[in-house]
Design a protein around this motif. Structure first.
Motif, PDB file in Angstrom:
ATOM      1  N   LEU A 121     108.296 -16.310 -34.790  1.00 12.63           N
ATOM      2  CA  LEU A 121     107.137 -16.981 -35.375  1.00 12.63           C
ATOM      3  C   LEU A 121     106.202 -15.956 -36.015  1.00 12.63           C
ATOM      4  CD1 LEU A 121     105.236 -19.360 -35.877  1.00 12.63           C
ATOM      5  CD2 LEU A 121     104.542 -19.271 -33.482  1.00 12.63           C
ATOM      6  N   TYR A 122     105.969 -14.876 -35.305  1.00 16.39           N
ATOM      7  CA  TYR A 122     105.055 -13.864 -35.841  1.00 16.39           C
ATOM      8  C   TYR A 122     105.628 -13.235 -37.121  1.00 16.39           C
ATOM      9  CZ  TYR A 122     101.554 -10.150 -35.935  1.00 16.39           C
ATOM     10  OH  TYR A 122     100.527  -9.321 -36.309  1.00 16.39           O
ATOM     11  N   ALA A 123     106.903 -12.908 -37.086  1.00 13.75           N
ATOM     12  CA  ALA A 123     107.533 -12.290 -38.256  1.00 13.75           C
ATOM     13  C   ALA A 123     107.488 -13.251 -39.446  1.00 13.75           C
ATOM     14  CB  ALA A 123     108.976 -11.912 -37.936  1.00 13.75           C
ATOM     15  N   SER A 124     107.797 -14.526 -39.203  1.00 14.81           N
ATOM     16  CA  SER A 124     107.817 -15.505 -40.290  1.00 14.81           C
ATOM     17  C   SER A 124     106.414 -15.709 -40.845  1.00 14.81           C
ATOM     18  CB  SER A 124     108.361 -16.845 -39.788  1.00 14.81           C
ATOM     19  OG  SER A 124     109.640 -16.683 -39.240  1.00 14.81           O
ATOM     20  N   LYS A 125     105.457 -15.635 -39.961  1.00 16.56           N
ATOM     21  CA  LYS A 125     104.058 -15.781 -40.377  1.00 16.56           C
ATOM     22  C   LYS A 125     103.646 -14.615 -41.291  1.00 16.56           C
ATOM     23  CE  LYS A 125      99.474 -15.983 -38.330  1.00 16.56           C
ATOM     24  NZ  LYS A 125      98.594 -16.916 -37.642  1.00 16.56           N
ATOM     25  N   ILE A 126     104.081 -13.426 -40.943  1.00 20.76           N
ATOM     26  CA  ILE A 126     103.773 -12.267 -41.795  1.00 20.76           C
ATOM     27  C   ILE A 126     104.315 -12.515 -43.210  1.00 20.76           C
ATOM     28  CG2 ILE A 126     104.243  -9.802 -42.196  1.00 20.76           C
ATOM     29  CD1 ILE A 126     104.344  -9.482 -39.100  1.00 20.76           C
ATOM     30  N   ILE A 127     105.536 -13.030 -43.276  1.00 26.36           N
ATOM     31  CA  ILE A 127     106.153 -13.306 -44.580  1.00 26.36           C
ATOM     32  C   ILE A 127     105.331 -14.341 -45.359  1.00 26.36           C
ATOM     33  CG2 ILE A 127     108.209 -14.203 -45.779  1.00 26.36           C
ATOM     34  CD1 ILE A 127     108.793 -11.595 -44.263  1.00 26.36           C
TER      35      ILE A 127
ATOM     36  N   ARG B 200     118.263 -13.778 -33.890  1.00 27.24           N
ATOM     37  CA  ARG B 200     118.858 -14.570 -32.795  1.00 27.24           C
ATOM     38  C   ARG B 200     118.371 -16.011 -32.850  1.00 27.24           C
ATOM     39  NH1 ARG B 200     118.349  -9.877 -29.446  1.00 27.24           N
ATOM     40  NH2 ARG B 200     116.265 -10.485 -28.795  1.00 27.24           N
ATOM     41  N   VAL B 201     117.075 -16.170 -33.133  1.00 26.44           N
ATOM     42  CA  VAL B 201     116.488 -17.516 -33.140  1.00 26.44           C
ATOM     43  C   VAL B 201     117.050 -18.351 -34.292  1.00 26.44           C
ATOM     44  CG1 VAL B 201     114.333 -18.780 -33.577  1.00 26.44           C
ATOM     45  CG2 VAL B 201     114.382 -16.910 -31.903  1.00 26.44           C
ATOM     46  N   VAL B 202     117.157 -17.747 -35.470  1.00 28.01           N
ATOM     47  CA  VAL B 202     117.682 -18.496 -36.615  1.00 28.01           C
ATOM     48  C   VAL B 202     119.150 -18.860 -36.378  1.00 28.01           C
ATOM     49  CG1 VAL B 202     118.219 -18.345 -39.084  1.00 28.01           C
ATOM     50  CG2 VAL B 202     115.990 -17.581 -38.265  1.00 28.01           C
ATOM     51  N   ALA B 203     119.901 -17.936 -35.797  1.00 30.16           N
ATOM     52  CA  ALA B 203     121.311 -18.200 -35.497  1.00 30.16           C
ATOM     53  C   ALA B 203     121.435 -19.308 -34.449  1.00 30.16           C
ATOM     54  CB  ALA B 203     121.997 -16.921 -35.002  1.00 30.16           C
ATOM     55  N   LYS B 204     120.604 -19.236 -33.430  1.00 30.06           N
ATOM     56  CA  LYS B 204     120.631 -20.233 -32.356  1.00 30.06           C
ATOM     57  C   LYS B 204     120.289 -21.618 -32.917  1.00 30.06           C
ATOM     58  CE  LYS B 204     121.446 -21.057 -28.148  1.00 30.06           C
ATOM     59  NZ  LYS B 204     122.765 -20.715 -27.617  1.00 30.06           N
ATOM     60  N   ALA B 205     119.297 -21.654 -33.797  1.00 25.51           N
ATOM     61  CA  ALA B 205     118.876 -22.938 -34.382  1.00 25.51           C
ATOM     62  C   ALA B 205     120.025 -23.560 -35.162  1.00 25.51           C
ATOM     63  CB  ALA B 205     117.656 -22.731 -35.280  1.00 25.51           C
ATOM     64  N   ALA B 206     120.731 -22.715 -35.928  1.00 22.57           N
ATOM     65  CA  ALA B 206     121.865 -23.227 -36.716  1.00 22.57           C
ATOM     66  C   ALA B 206     122.944 -23.758 -35.786  1.00 22.57           C
ATOM     67  CB  ALA B 206     122.411 -22.113 -37.609  1.00 22.57           C
ATOM     68  N   GLU B 207     123.182 -23.027 -34.708  1.00 21.50           N
ATOM     69  CA  GLU B 207     124.206 -23.420 -33.748  1.00 21.50           C
ATOM     70  C   GLU B 207     123.853 -24.748 -33.073  1.00 21.50           C
ATOM     71  OE1 GLU B 207     125.129 -21.570 -29.560  1.00 21.50           O
ATOM     72  OE2 GLU B 207     125.128 -20.021 -31.123  1.00 21.50           O
TER      73      GLU B 207
ATOM     74  N   ILE C 168     119.204 -27.473 -35.031  1.00 20.83           N
ATOM     75  CA  ILE C 168     117.755 -27.706 -35.130  1.00 20.83           C
ATOM     76  C   ILE C 168     117.268 -27.113 -36.453  1.00 20.83           C
ATOM     77  CG2 ILE C 168     115.495 -27.160 -34.108  1.00 20.83           C
ATOM     78  CD1 ILE C 168     116.926 -27.036 -31.382  1.00 20.83           C
ATOM     79  N   PRO C 169     116.670 -27.924 -37.326  1.00 20.92           N
ATOM     80  CA  PRO C 169     116.257 -27.381 -38.624  1.00 20.92           C
ATOM     81  C   PRO C 169     115.070 -26.431 -38.502  1.00 20.92           C
ATOM     82  CG  PRO C 169     115.537 -29.666 -38.388  1.00 20.92           C
ATOM     83  CD  PRO C 169     116.355 -29.345 -37.177  1.00 20.92           C
ATOM     84  N   VAL C 170     115.226 -25.246 -39.065  1.00 17.18           N
ATOM     85  CA  VAL C 170     114.121 -24.283 -39.076  1.00 17.18           C
ATOM     86  C   VAL C 170     113.965 -23.717 -40.494  1.00 17.18           C
ATOM     87  CG1 VAL C 170     114.068 -23.657 -36.627  1.00 17.18           C
ATOM     88  CG2 VAL C 170     115.694 -22.510 -38.123  1.00 17.18           C
ATOM     89  N   PRO C 171     113.612 -24.575 -41.458  1.00 14.15           N
ATOM     90  CA  PRO C 171     113.522 -24.091 -42.838  1.00 14.15           C
ATOM     91  C   PRO C 171     112.515 -22.957 -43.005  1.00 14.15           C
ATOM     92  CG  PRO C 171     112.531 -26.282 -42.611  1.00 14.15           C
ATOM     93  CD  PRO C 171     113.278 -26.000 -41.336  1.00 14.15           C
ATOM     94  N   GLY C 172     111.436 -23.006 -42.273  1.00 13.60           N
ATOM     95  CA  GLY C 172     110.414 -21.956 -42.404  1.00 13.60           C
ATOM     96  C   GLY C 172     110.912 -20.619 -41.880  1.00 13.60           C
ATOM     97  N   PHE C 173     111.458 -20.637 -40.666  1.00 12.90           N
ATOM     98  CA  PHE C 173     111.966 -19.392 -40.066  1.00 12.90           C
ATOM     99  C   PHE C 173     113.095 -18.815 -40.930  1.00 12.90           C
ATOM    100  CE2 PHE C 173     110.943 -19.713 -35.209  1.00 12.90           C
ATOM    101  CZ  PHE C 173     109.623 -19.975 -35.503  1.00 12.90           C
ATOM    102  N   SER C 174     114.000 -19.694 -41.386  1.00 12.75           N
ATOM    103  CA  SER C 174     115.155 -19.129 -42.100  1.00 12.75           C
ATOM    104  C   SER C 174     114.801 -18.645 -43.495  1.00 12.75           C
ATOM    105  CB  SER C 174     116.356 -20.063 -42.127  1.00 12.75           C
ATOM    106  OG  SER C 174     116.021 -21.369 -41.924  1.00 12.75           O
ATOM    107  N   THR C 175     113.908 -19.348 -44.184  1.00 15.21           N
ATOM    108  CA  THR C 175     113.565 -18.850 -45.516  1.00 15.21           C
ATOM    109  C   THR C 175     112.794 -17.529 -45.414  1.00 15.21           C
ATOM    110  OG1 THR C 175     112.851 -19.520 -47.716  1.00 15.21           O
ATOM    111  CG2 THR C 175     111.303 -19.975 -45.988  1.00 15.21           C
TER     112      THR C 175
END
Ligand code: NDP
Length: 475
Positions: A325-331, A406-413, A416-423
């Motif tokens: 979350l923190y990393a995605s927020k920085i982006i 790890r989180v983006v990979a886990k979500a895909a597995e 669970i949609p995580v468009p914000g984290f993955s973009t």
């Protein structure tokens, strides 16, 4: 006594700003199209300061000391034009007409140019903080001329939120600059909310944590680097129990996110400026997806994993999600600030991003400790090209990136949609990449449209004779 400032438009925002001004000892003339709001304000809050209640625009204008300062707080769009047309003929050269509504910055540019011809300073001022901020201290982003800021700044700085004694208000730049940065502020707000929602979804659906437990998690996050208003209210919402069902309120709220348009504007303008604000765009699209009942209904049975809580995901996963979350927020913030720099360059505003980060530390919806880090990043002797390369964020991204992946990979597995984290991660990896597949795209474009390409080893534009002998020619 003549009033120092007048407020016209006394719905929630206008009434609360008028009260805020009065509470700070300023004499405030108040006016509203329908008199009932004016009467109500003075009846209910007249004891908070000195209000001059005015029934007509003429009375209102006559009540103001010169040069006059008029703050318009009406519905954005046509109503704002109507009110400007009503008041401008009553004003004199040197007077100031401030629009504190959520206007589109291109409307503000148009209005400013037209009123400048008449000698009136038109100031588009972004105001953030909602109802409570307007009353207790908003973040204020005024555009317009320097002269107008000299007259308005002290009043606005007086009523704005303060962080470490510094007011959350500064002159942003000429004409539409204030409304432009307010627009991007809202775009960033969309992205931040989307990322928090994804974190919630991962921990709820992925790890099976209940809302009450999640409220504690967000409370804890609110004590660290993620500390912010949005994280704080997330905990409050998650802890709320619904009176009629006795279950978590979040479970009975319809899952269709609405929008009033500033997020969409941010993305539209970003496309025009050519700035990749993928985090904001995904957040706007995610709201749009949530609202498409037809598409969702039609697609509900499509194959894929049904998220089943994985109870083996423990505290490590919670920490991974926090870091992601923190990393995605920085982006998302880095992209928003890129858009501000691009807008500033396009329109010649000379917006100071560090000063902007400073006034977003308090009062506004995205207020956060994090904005202080951004302020620091821009105060370095060589300001970063992108916030991602500011030393403090390089370190944070370095610490977070394994968790993020790890989180983006886990979500895909888990499905669970995580468009914000993955973009956000894709953007990070794109900027880091030594080579991008854009080379292949240039090859394809040259193939079907003779659009030419540049080479890594020679200057110039080149074309391969795809339908001929496939030799290369200079273009
Ligand atoms: P609204 O956006 O609901 O607007 C209502 C006000 O506009 C009333 O005073 C109404 O007068 C007036 N109005 C509407 N049409 C006209 C017209 N044609 N001529 C004259 N007056 C008109 O009020 P809010 O307080 O929610 O917001 C005010 C502005 O601030 C908006 O631009 C909004 O986008 C912006 N804003 C709102 C925030 C919020 O959290 N609500 C946060 C930041 C900015 P009447 O009483 O006579 O109908």
């Amino acid at each position: 006594t003549q009033a120092q400032i007048g407020v016209t438009g006394l719905a929630v925002m206008g009434a609360n700003l008028a009260r805020n001004l009065a509470r700070h000892g300023h004499v405030v003339a108040v006016h509203n199209r329908s008199l009932s709001r004016t009467t109500k304000l003075v009846e209910e809050h007249g004891d908070e300061g000195t209000f001059v209640a005015c029934e007509t625009p003429e009375e209102f204008v006559a009540a103001l000391e010169r040069p006059r300062r008029v703050l318009i707080m009406v519905k954005a769009g046509a109503p704002t034009d109507a009110v400007i047309e009503e008041f401008a003929p009553l004003l004199e050269p040197g007077d100031m007409l401030v629009d504190g509504g959520n206007a589109h910055f291109l409307d503000t540019r148009r209005r400013e140019a037209a009123l400048r011809e008449r000698g009136i300073h038109f100031v588009g001022a972004g105001v953030s903080g909602g109802e409570e901020g307007a009353l207790l201290g908003p973040s204020i982003m005024p555009g317009g001329s320097k002269e107008s800021y000299a007259a308005l700044g002290p009043l606005f700085e007086d009523i704005a939120a303060k962080v470490d004694g510094v007011p959350c208000c500064t002159h942003i730049g000429p004409d539409g600059a204030g409304h432009f940065v307010k627009m991007v502020h809202n775009g960033i707000e969309y992205a931040d909310m989307q990322l928090i929602a994804e974190a919630y979804d991962l921990l709820r659906q992925g790890a099976g944590l209940e809302p009450s437990r999640l409220a504690d998690v967000f409370d804890e996050w609110n004590r660290g680097e993620l500390s912010s208003y949005l994280i704080e209210i997330t905990a409050e919402v998650l802890r709320q129990v619904d009176a009629s069902t006795g279950g978590p309120l979040v479970d009975v709220i319809a899952d269709r996110a609405e929008q009033k348009g500033t997020g969409r504007w941010t993305v539209q303008i970003a496309l025009d400026l050519g700035v990749p604000v993928s985090g904001i765009a995904e957040a706007v699209f995610a709201r749009s997806v949530s609202g498409h009942a037809d598409l969702r209904e039609a697609a509900r049975g499509l194959p894929g994993p049904t998220p089943v809580p994985d109870r083996t995901l423990g505290d490590d996963f919670v920490e991974d999600v926090r870091r992601a979350l923190y990393a995605s927020k920085i982006i998302a913030y880095a992209q928003g600030f890129d858009q501000i720099r691009a807008g500033s360059a396009e329109y010649g505003w000379d917006v100071d991003p560090g000063a902007l980060a400073t006034i977003w530390r308090g009062g506004c919806i995205i207020r956060a400790v994090f904005l202080d880090r951004i302020r620091e990043a821009y105060e370095e002797s060589t300001p970063p090209v992108t916030l991602l390369t500011a030393p403090i964020f390089v370190e944070a991204l370095g610490l977070a990136q394994d968790s993020w992946r790890r989180v983006v990979a886990k979500a895909a597995e888990l499905g669970i949609p995580v468009p914000g984290f993955s973009t956000a991660l894709a953007y990070y990896d794109s900027l880091r990449a030594e080579r991008l597949p854009a080379a292949l795209i240039q090859g394809q474009r040259d193939f079907f449209g003779a659009h030419t390409y540049q080479r890594t080893d020679r200057e110039g534009a080149f074309h391969t004779l795809w339908s001929g002998d496939r030799s290369e020619v200079g273009a």
